[in-house]
Design an enzyme around this catalytic site. Structure first.
Site, PDB file in Angstrom:
ATOM      1  CG  ASN A 116      -1.899  -1.122   1.235  1.00 34.48           C
ATOM      2  OD1 ASN A 116      -2.428  -1.481   0.184  1.00 34.48           O
ATOM      3  ND2 ASN A 116      -2.142  -1.696   2.397  1.00 34.48           N
ATOM      4  CG  HIS A 127     -11.108  -1.554   6.323  1.00 36.11           C
ATOM      5  ND1 HIS A 127     -10.543  -1.480   7.567  1.00 36.11           N
ATOM      6  CD2 HIS A 127     -10.225  -2.211   5.544  1.00 36.11           C
ATOM      7  CE1 HIS A 127      -9.356  -2.065   7.550  1.00 36.11           C
ATOM      8  NE2 HIS A 127      -9.135  -2.514   6.322  1.00 36.11           N
ATOM      9  CD  GLU A 176     -13.426   1.035   2.709  1.00 33.42           C
ATOM     10  OE1 GLU A 176     -12.566   0.931   1.822  1.00 33.42           O
ATOM     11  OE2 GLU A 176     -13.842   0.073   3.349  1.00 33.42           O
ATOM     12  CB  SER A 182      -9.483  -1.478   1.174  1.00 38.12           C
ATOM     13  OG  SER A 182     -10.418  -2.403   1.672  1.00 38.12           O
ATOM     14  CG  ASP A 203     -11.538   4.361   5.811  1.00 35.86           C
ATOM     15  OD1 ASP A 203     -10.536   4.712   5.181  1.00 35.86           O
ATOM     16  OD2 ASP A 203     -11.542   3.407   6.631  1.00 35.86           O
ATOM     17  CG  HIS A 230      -7.040   2.123   0.245  1.00 31.05           C
ATOM     18  ND1 HIS A 230      -5.877   1.388   0.220  1.00 31.05           N
ATOM     19  CD2 HIS A 230      -7.842   1.547   1.178  1.00 31.05           C
ATOM     20  CE1 HIS A 230      -5.981   0.387   1.084  1.00 31.05           C
ATOM     21  NE2 HIS A 230      -7.154   0.472   1.680  1.00 31.05           N
ATOM     22  CE  LYS A 260      -4.047   0.681   4.423  1.00 32.09           C
ATOM     23  NZ  LYS A 260      -5.379   0.487   4.921  1.00 32.09           N
TER      24      LYS A 260
HETATM   25  C1  PLP Z   1      -5.872  -0.031   6.113  1.00 29.13           C
HETATM   26  C2  PLP Z   1      -7.205   0.523   6.345  1.00 29.13           C
HETATM   27  C3  PLP Z   1      -7.576   1.027   7.591  1.00 29.13           C
HETATM   28  C4  PLP Z   1      -6.692   0.914   8.804  1.00 29.13           C
HETATM   29  O1  PLP Z   1      -5.586   1.730   8.704  1.00 29.13           O
HETATM   30  P1  PLP Z   1      -4.231   1.325   9.492  1.00 29.13           P
HETATM   31  O2  PLP Z   1      -3.489   2.597   9.562  1.00 29.13           O
HETATM   32  O3  PLP Z   1      -3.579   0.288   8.658  1.00 29.13           O
HETATM   33  O4  PLP Z   1      -4.649   0.796  10.815  1.00 29.13           O
HETATM   34  C5  PLP Z   1      -8.809   1.617   7.721  1.00 29.13           C
HETATM   35  N1  PLP Z   1      -9.664   1.687   6.675  1.00 29.13           N
HETATM   36  C6  PLP Z   1      -9.348   1.176   5.468  1.00 29.13           C
HETATM   37  C7  PLP Z   1     -10.328   1.288   4.359  1.00 29.13           C
HETATM   38  C8  PLP Z   1      -8.122   0.570   5.265  1.00 29.13           C
HETATM   39  O5  PLP Z   1      -7.823   0.046   4.091  1.00 29.13           O
END
Ligand code: PLP
Length: 393
Positions: free
Chosen positions: A47, A133, A176, A180, A205, A208, A239
């Site tokens: 990522n 997620h 999101e 993801s 969220d 990404h 990421k």
């Molecule tokens: C990876 C991810 C998270 C968590 O983030 P981290 O910093 O890895 O704990 C939350 N939401 C989504 C959509 C993700 O892909």
């Protein structure tokens, strides 16, 4: 064997038989290329979209912060763990996101786990996209609010669920911006309009999208000018920013509330200096190279186009995340193994990470891949899919 743990063996054996068994294996190195058993593999599973995890600016900033601030923050944020670097990073993240304020958490997972229960609780209702997620789903469970899931990206279904919800509690919609595992985008303007019409709070969220989409990597919310229609713009430092940690960009009042109510913020040690430095270094790079995300998306689109032209099903991908739908778990593993033998590190994603029957390869394109490497990789993937007799779209 400890008899009390005997059931574990049965359960693990079940997972093996369903091709759902997982291992956390160690990779001797990370980055765009990884060397495994003396062979260089092109990494399509990272990522680290902008290739910042090893960027000299990021490393130097992390090292400087580590030397100056020590290995740990030594306490939680409300005790003595808040450092000037937290405040600096929060100001920079708020600016990146076009929001009045931001609050840093220990990880993206913790940002969701802390924020959702602070916004909704017993007697309230949370509406989550069916593909949201796991960290959002866990956050909802922690909140004790009622969970209603709407069909993936189906604004009409969300509208219907919100209309039926006539109780007195608060309403919160969570989704999101870039999904993801599917790499597709949420219809944010429509979602925001529906949430707004029903008086529901909206959390998006951008794990990404941060660093990749929008002006200077500010995310999809910024790209669409929806800053004031979204209550919580969540992101991660782990990421595209190449380090570790999470955050939310919010109004000043909401930040104040989270400081007082988000348990994952209050009861966990503050993010350490090195990670704060790394994130600040990554933001410096984003400012110096504001077009990096757009360049990544151009390369990803050309790559996806090649896979699609050969009949592969990349689902609704419109980002640097490109799934190749396989369906069957064992077949997805076989295709991943075949690609590994040809020098491509691609991970098969299986349930419960994705719905049953939708096992897939998940490729992420990063700036560590040259266009020549991407062209060659597309050829290898198309050939391997033919040999594995993957269904054509
Ligand atoms: C990876 C991810 C998270 C968590 O983030 P981290 O910093 O890895 O704990 C939350 N939401 C989504 C959509 C993700 O892909």
């Amino acid at each position: 064997m400890d008899l009390r743990e005997r059931w574990l063996e049965d359960e693990l054996e079940k997972l093996r038989q369903q091709h759902l068994y997982r291992e956390a294996r160690a990779w001797p190195e990370t980055g765009g290329r990884v060397r495994v058993d003396g062979r260089a593999l092109l990494n399509f599973s990272s990522n680290d979209y902008l290739d910042l995890a090893h960027h000299p600016t990021v490393l130097a900033a992390a090292e400087h912060a580590l030397r100056a601030g020590g290995a740990g923050a030594t306490a939680s944020r409300l005790v003595v763990g808040t450092l000037p670097l937290h405040e600096e990073l929060e100001a920079r993240l708020a600016r990146l996101k076009g929001c009045p304020a931001a609050l840093v958490f220990g990880s993206g997972y913790l940002a969701n786990a802390g924020t959702v229960p602070a916004l909704a609780g017993r007697g309230d209702t949370i509406f989550a996209d069916r593909l949201a997620h796991a960290s959002l789903v866990d956050a909802v469970l922690l909140s004790r609010a009622e969970l209603l899931r709407f069909r993936h990206n189906d604004v009409g279904h969300l509208d219907e669920l919100l209309s039926k919800c006539t109780g007195g509690g608060r309403k919160l919609v969570v989704t999101e911006s870039v999904f993801s595992m599917d790499g597709d985008l949420a219809p944010l303007p429509e979602l925001a309009a529906v949430a707004g019409r029903h008086g529901a709070l909206l959390l998006v969220d951008e794990a990404h999208a941060t660093g990749v989409f929008g002006p200077g990597g500010g995310g999809v919310i910024r790209e669409l000018g929806l800053e004031s229609a979204v209550n919580v713009s969540m992101g991660t430092l782990s990421k595209a920013l190449g380090g570790y940690g999470g955050f939310v960009a919010v109004s000043a009042r909401l930040r104040e509330w989270l400081i007082n109510r988000a348990r994952a913020f209050i009861f966990s040690t503050a993010l350490p200096p090195a990670m704060l430095g790394a994130a600040l270094g990554a933001l410096d790079v984003l400012e110096q190279q504001p077009g990096a995300g757009a360049e990544l998306l151009r390369r990803a689109a050309a790559f996806r186009q090649k896979l699609q032209a050969a009949g592969l099903d990349t689902m609704a991908s419109a980002s640097q995340i490109i799934p190749i739908l396989v369906g069957d778990n064992a077949r997805a593993l076989a295709l991943a193994a075949r690609l590994r033998a040809q020098g491509l590190l691609v991970v098969a994603i299986r349930p419960p990470t994705v719905p049953a029957g939708s096992a897939r390869l998940r490729l992420s394109v990063t700036l560590a891949h040259t266009t020549a490497e991407l062209d060659r990789a597309a050829e290898l993937i198309v050939a391997a899919a033919r040999e594995e007799a993957l269904p054509n779209k």
